[in-house]
Write an enzyme that holds these catalytic residues in place. Structure first.
Site, PDB file in Angstrom:
ATOM      1  N   GLU A 190     -28.654   4.409  -8.417  1.00 44.52           N
ATOM      2  CA  GLU A 190     -28.720   3.086  -7.802  1.00 44.52           C
ATOM      3  C   GLU A 190     -29.684   3.053  -6.617  1.00 44.52           C
ATOM      4  O   GLU A 190     -30.376   2.056  -6.399  1.00 44.52           O
ATOM      5  CB  GLU A 190     -27.322   2.642  -7.362  1.00 44.52           C
ATOM      6  CG  GLU A 190     -27.185   1.149  -7.104  1.00 44.52           C
ATOM      7  CD  GLU A 190     -27.578   0.715  -5.707  1.00 44.52           C
ATOM      8  OE1 GLU A 190     -27.740  -0.495  -5.490  1.00 44.52           O
ATOM      9  OE2 GLU A 190     -27.726   1.587  -4.808  1.00 44.52           O
ATOM     10  N   ASP A 197     -21.718   3.594   1.889  1.00 43.76           N
ATOM     11  CA  ASP A 197     -22.561   3.203   0.747  1.00 43.76           C
ATOM     12  C   ASP A 197     -22.770   4.380  -0.185  1.00 43.76           C
ATOM     13  O   ASP A 197     -23.775   5.060  -0.098  1.00 43.76           O
ATOM     14  CB  ASP A 197     -23.892   2.673   1.274  1.00 43.76           C
ATOM     15  CG  ASP A 197     -24.767   2.069   0.195  1.00 43.76           C
ATOM     16  OD1 ASP A 197     -24.247   1.786  -0.900  1.00 43.76           O
ATOM     17  OD2 ASP A 197     -25.962   1.866   0.450  1.00 43.76           O
ATOM     18  N   ASP A 224     -25.004   8.477  -5.908  1.00 45.68           N
ATOM     19  CA  ASP A 224     -26.198   8.905  -5.172  1.00 45.68           C
ATOM     20  C   ASP A 224     -26.270   8.207  -3.820  1.00 45.68           C
ATOM     21  O   ASP A 224     -25.739   7.109  -3.627  1.00 45.68           O
ATOM     22  CB  ASP A 224     -27.473   8.657  -5.986  1.00 45.68           C
ATOM     23  CG  ASP A 224     -27.666   7.193  -6.368  1.00 45.68           C
ATOM     24  OD1 ASP A 224     -26.668   6.536  -6.740  1.00 45.68           O
ATOM     25  OD2 ASP A 224     -28.816   6.709  -6.279  1.00 45.68           O
TER      26      ASP A 224
END
Length: 389
Positions: free
Chosen positions: A147, A113, A82
């Site tokens: 997350e 990320d 995610d």
């Protein structure tokens, strides 16, 4: 929604396997908690390597646990598919979900990320396993799509699932973007704990011209809040900085300039180290609020305990691999926010975070150097060789 095709700008269409996979992941709009097929891509590649895959859906969150081998020690790669929202898409130089390479940088939401790290993990295994078919121990992937969100149906639930059947991770390598100025200059071998409070200070609403008939909670609480901001909670220790207290939100009033508010709402956060614990911090806050004679309600949320991985097999393997491929003697750090490592470390696992530069994460035009992703994959492969070959 159709998946956009990649834009190859400033680079040959003959891409490395790591860049190819990173681009495939980026073009999937997996804004938390959505996965949008990212895990399917990874699962297909891992099953081809002989991993046994267990899909684990909790609530609205997709997770998977993939394992190759049944013996200890177990090294697990951990990460998330995610990403955070893009913000105003028109402010991006190129579409945030159309992976685009310009001047050697791969742009797109999740490039740093952490879809780039996920790609590097997979391709590292694709090289390592054929070279070492009889490697010792076992290898696993723990992947979530929760997350960047509330983190309640992701890694924490997978860890609970593994613990119920007494399946234990010995070493865990998390792909969070840990590097500061150049790849590998910093790794995270611990994180601070995070304790949040939602404080409501009660007063009595009234007219500003008749303050004696009201009780202003802003005035009443101001001295206590100032004291909370000024406290030296502790001095930290050799691994962690001192505990910090920050007010993140304040709200009071009806919006009218002639009304004394009835309540004051304050959100705050404490980031703390292994030098203290959440119970002591809570007690100290309550003691201070009581001493100031406030009428209040306070709801606490503990989002993670601090953890530290001391120097040992995993830290030394990561440092050696970084030195081989970058020439850097990496810095060990516990700075920054929280990560899913906070759910894994309490099981007794050694946990280290290693990933690309964090300079652009969560920003417009998030990007990562293509060469860094290729080298990151080589570093991950070397870690596998140090620990399992």
């Amino acid at each position: 929604m159709p998946i956009p095709t990649p834009a190859y700008c400033g680079r040959d269409s003959s891409m490395s396997a790591t860049i190819d996979l990173a681009m495939d992941l980026i073009r999937r709009r997996s804004v938390t908690p959505q996965d949008c097929g990212c895990q399917d891509l990874m699962i297909e590649r891992l099953q081809a390597l002989g991993f046994v895959v267990e899909r684990l859906r909790f609530g609205d969150v997709d997770n998977f646990w993939a394992r190759k081998g049944r013996v200890a020690p177990l090294l697990a790669f951990a990460g998330h598919t995610d990403v955070v929202p893009t913000g105003p898409a028109e402010q991006w130089t190129s579409d945030p979900f159309t992976p685009t390479i310009r001047d050697g940088l791969l742009y797109g939401r999740g490039a740093a990320d952490m879809k780039g790290s996920l790609a590097a993990m997979v391709t590292a295994c694709e090289r390592f396993l054929p070279k070492h078919p009889d490697h010792s121990g076992s290898l696993a992937f723990l992947i979530t799509s929760d997350e960047e969100g509330p983190s309640i149906d992701g890694t924490v639930k997978v860890i609970e699932h593994l613990q119920q059947r007494r399946e234990k991770i010995d070493w865990c390598l998390v792909g969070e973007p840990s590097s500061s100025a150049q790849l590998g200059d910093c790794i995270k071998n611990g994180r601070r704990g995070s304790l949040s409070g939602a404080l409501t200070v009660h007063g009595r609403q009234g007219h500003v011209a008749y303050p004696h008939l009201a009780d202003n909670p802003v005035h009443r609480a101001s001295a206590a809040l100032a004291e909370l901001c000024a406290i030296r909670w502790d001095t930290g220790n050799e691994f962690f900085p001192p505990t910090t207290f920050q007010i993140s939100n304040l709200h009071a009033g009806t919006g009218a300039e002639n009304v004394i508010p009835g309540d004051l709402e304050v959100c705050f956060n404490l980031r703390y180290s292994t030098a203290t614990d959440d119970q002591r911090l809570r007690a100290r806050v309550h003691e201070l609020l009581d001493r100031h004679g406030l009428r209040y309600d306070l709801r606490w949320r503990l989002s993670g305990q601090p953890f530290l991985t001391a120097r040992g097999e995993l830290v030394e393997a990561v440092r050696a691999a970084i030195r081989t491929h970058t020439g850097i003697d990496t810095e060990l750090s516990t700075a920054g926010g929280t990560s899913d490592g906070r759910f894994i470390a309490p099981t007794g696992a050694q946990v280290v975070e290693l990933g690309p530069l964090n300079a652009s994460i969560h920003q417009v035009d998030e990007c990562v150097a293509c060469d860094d992703l290729d080298r990151l994959s080589l570093i991950y492969e070397d870690v596998l060789a140090h620990l399992l070959a």
